[in-house]
Scaffold this motif. Structure first.
Motif, PDB file in Angstrom:
ATOM      1  N   ALA A  70       0.822  -1.214   0.000  1.00 55.36           N
ATOM      2  CA  ALA A  70       0.000   0.000   0.000  1.00 55.36           C
ATOM      3  C   ALA A  70       0.853   1.259   0.000  1.00 55.36           C
ATOM      4  O   ALA A  70       1.856   1.339   0.697  1.00 55.36           O
ATOM      5  N   MET A  71       0.447   2.216  -0.788  1.00 54.98           N
ATOM      6  CA  MET A  71       1.030   3.561  -0.826  1.00 54.98           C
ATOM      7  C   MET A  71       2.497   3.590  -1.230  1.00 54.98           C
ATOM      8  O   MET A  71       3.195   4.561  -0.988  1.00 54.98           O
ATOM      9  N   LEU A  72       2.925   2.513  -1.872  1.00 54.95           N
ATOM     10  CA  LEU A  72       4.331   2.439  -2.275  1.00 54.95           C
ATOM     11  C   LEU A  72       4.691   3.582  -3.215  1.00 54.95           C
ATOM     12  O   LEU A  72       5.775   4.137  -3.169  1.00 54.95           O
ATOM     13  N   ARG A  73       3.738   3.933  -4.072  1.00 51.45           N
ATOM     14  CA  ARG A  73       4.038   4.960  -5.071  1.00 51.45           C
ATOM     15  C   ARG A  73       3.411   6.319  -4.745  1.00 51.45           C
ATOM     16  O   ARG A  73       3.470   7.230  -5.553  1.00 51.45           O
ATOM     17  N   SER A  74       2.822   6.457  -3.565  1.00 51.31           N
ATOM     18  CA  SER A  74       2.281   7.768  -3.190  1.00 51.31           C
ATOM     19  C   SER A  74       3.459   8.713  -2.999  1.00 51.31           C
ATOM     20  O   SER A  74       4.547   8.290  -2.640  1.00 51.31           O
ATOM     21  N   LYS A  75       3.257   9.974  -3.239  1.00 51.64           N
ATOM     22  CA  LYS A  75       4.388  10.910  -3.205  1.00 51.64           C
ATOM     23  C   LYS A  75       4.736  11.360  -1.779  1.00 51.64           C
ATOM     24  O   LYS A  75       5.735  12.020  -1.548  1.00 51.64           O
TER      25      LYS A  75
ATOM     26  N   LEU B 285       8.340  -0.253   4.055  1.00 50.51           N
ATOM     27  CA  LEU B 285       9.127   0.473   5.060  1.00 50.51           C
ATOM     28  C   LEU B 285      10.475   0.920   4.479  1.00 50.51           C
ATOM     29  O   LEU B 285      10.892   2.067   4.660  1.00 50.51           O
ATOM     30  N   VAL B 286      11.143   0.015   3.774  1.00 56.44           N
ATOM     31  CA  VAL B 286      12.472   0.333   3.236  1.00 56.44           C
ATOM     32  C   VAL B 286      12.350   1.351   2.098  1.00 56.44           C
ATOM     33  O   VAL B 286      13.087   2.347   2.068  1.00 56.44           O
ATOM     34  N   ALA B 287      11.385   1.127   1.184  1.00 60.29           N
ATOM     35  CA  ALA B 287      11.259   2.028   0.028  1.00 60.29           C
ATOM     36  C   ALA B 287      10.923   3.453   0.467  1.00 60.29           C
ATOM     37  O   ALA B 287      11.517   4.421  -0.012  1.00 60.29           O
ATOM     38  N   LYS B 288       9.988   3.582   1.424  1.00 59.32           N
ATOM     39  CA  LYS B 288       9.577   4.929   1.851  1.00 59.32           C
ATOM     40  C   LYS B 288      10.682   5.623   2.642  1.00 59.32           C
ATOM     41  O   LYS B 288      10.884   6.832   2.523  1.00 59.32           O
ATOM     42  N   THR B 289      11.382   4.858   3.446  1.00 60.65           N
ATOM     43  CA  THR B 289      12.481   5.448   4.220  1.00 60.65           C
ATOM     44  C   THR B 289      13.567   5.946   3.269  1.00 60.65           C
ATOM     45  O   THR B 289      14.095   7.056   3.435  1.00 60.65           O
TER      46      THR B 289
END
Ligand code: KG4
Ligand code: ZN
Length: 350
Positions: free
Chosen positions: A212-217, A261-265
């Motif tokens: 979820a929300m992986l590609r949200s800005k 977690l890793v992608a957003k961080t």
């Protein structure tokens, strides 16, 4: 920085804890877990938590004083300050710790510092048991991923008490998702460590769960949909029929959490130009998460700091260390009990 010697109490959720530190050096850290009390209910029962804090607190404080080699009747002369987690948390549980700390403050004449629980988690990446440990990094600047049972937040740390909330979960915390999915799978509480162990045996690509929300800005998270996806999968396929199938499900669920977690961080780090990333909180103990952050750090060339395993979960050493930093900077002691308050607004109210 002078090293303040602080005794702290932590009772915000389901661990009763007391610790003594010299600055960032831990002299004693005692944690009495209530896992067995809450496990039959599959989650923390607030009223039971308060009651068990009441029973455990005195022996836990006594043990922390003794293990630190302090004289119980001379605390006023042997310590610089007292500290207690005053927010956020279960209000009844917080109050047990706060009242005990107020009693100690009256008896010893020591100043009492209220500490925000998540500020404590920030300090968990800096504390050490051993005086020969290498010199800790400066506190700021760094980017912290705070992942626990109640919180999932990305915080840019500009200095002591200067915390900028970049993003947070819009529904469940990461640890909460682990615990709820474990419950769906009939595993016991808390589910995080159990799923972590099973995931190591499984295939993370066995089931394609949503990210979820992986590609949200923005830098927000959402984990409630993932939990529902696991529930829907179980409704369709039934409970896993073998340990291998269970391990595959755990690995697939964990991979979905870790990916986000890793992608957003990493995205927040790049956007903010942070050179150092800290991963702290109960979920920071997760082996899969630590491994993936190691890879990301090597690939992107940032410095990664994870809290030592024994200080990922709730403890009082991290609370004491945070207070010691406030003492060293000459901050005024203050206790404000609040069940729900964000890290970036915790000390804003007079
Ligand atoms: O920081 P913490 O001890 O308490 C809170 O402040 O919430 O975090 C507890 C959470 C629980 O949800 C637990 O399941 C999770 O941390 N946890 C883990 C692991 N160890 C603890 N989650 C995933 N993997 C782990 N190894
Ligand atoms: Zn915590």
């Amino acid at each position: 920085m002078t090293m303040a010697r602080v005794l702290a109490i932590e009772s915000s959720c389901d661990e009763t804890a007391c610790a003594v530190v010299d600055g960032l050096r831990v002299r004693s850290s005692v944690v009495a877990s209530q896992i067995e009390v809450h496990a039959p209910f599959g989650g923390v029962v607030p009223e039971l938590a308060s009651r068990h804090h009441l029973d455990s607190l005195a022996p836990v404080i006594r043990a922390a004083i003794e293990q630190a080699g302090l004289e119980p009747t001379k605390l006023g002369a042997q310590l610089d300050a007292l500290a207690v987690t005053d927010s956020p948390g279960l209000v009844g549980a917080l109050l047990v710790g706060v009242q005990a700390a107020r009693g100690l403050a009256l008896a010893t004449g020591l100043p009492l510092f209220g500490v925000h629980h998540m500020e404590g988690h920030l300090f968990s990446a800096f504390i050490a048991d051993d005086s020969t440990a290498s010199e800790p990094e400066p506190f700021a600047p760094h980017l912290a991923l705070l992942v626990s049972g109640g919180h999932t937040e990305l915080v840019e740390v500009h200095g002591l008490g200067r915390y900028e909330l970049l993003g947070a979960t819009r529904d469940d915390a990461a640890g909460e998702a682990f615990d709820k999915v474990a419950k769906l799978l009939g595993l016991s509480y808390p589910g995080g460590p159990i799923i972590d162990r099973l995931a190591a045996e499984g295939d993370p690509s066995a089931v394609a769960f949503p990210r979820a929300m992986l590609r949200s800005k923005d830098f927000d998270f959402s984990f409630a949909g993932l939990k529902t996806a696991v529930a829907v999968h179980l409704e369709r396929e039934g409970q896993p029929r073998s340990r291998a199938e269970l391990a595959d499900l755990c690995a697939s669920f964990q991979a979905a959490v870790v990916d986000v977690l890793v992608a957003k961080t990493c995205a927040a780090r790049r956007a903010r130009g942070c050179e150092r990333v800290h991963v702290v909180g109960g979920v920071a103990a997760n082996a899969g998460l630590r491994a993936r952050f190691d890879d990301a750090a090597a690939r992107e060339g940032f410095r990664l700091v994870t809290a030592p395993l024994r200080y990922c979960g709730d403890n009082a050493a991290m609370i004491a260390a945070a207070a010691a930093a406030h003492v060293a900077e000459g901050r005024a002691p203050r206790v404000v009990v609040q069940s729900s308050v964000a890290l970036d607004e915790a000390r804003a109210t007079p």
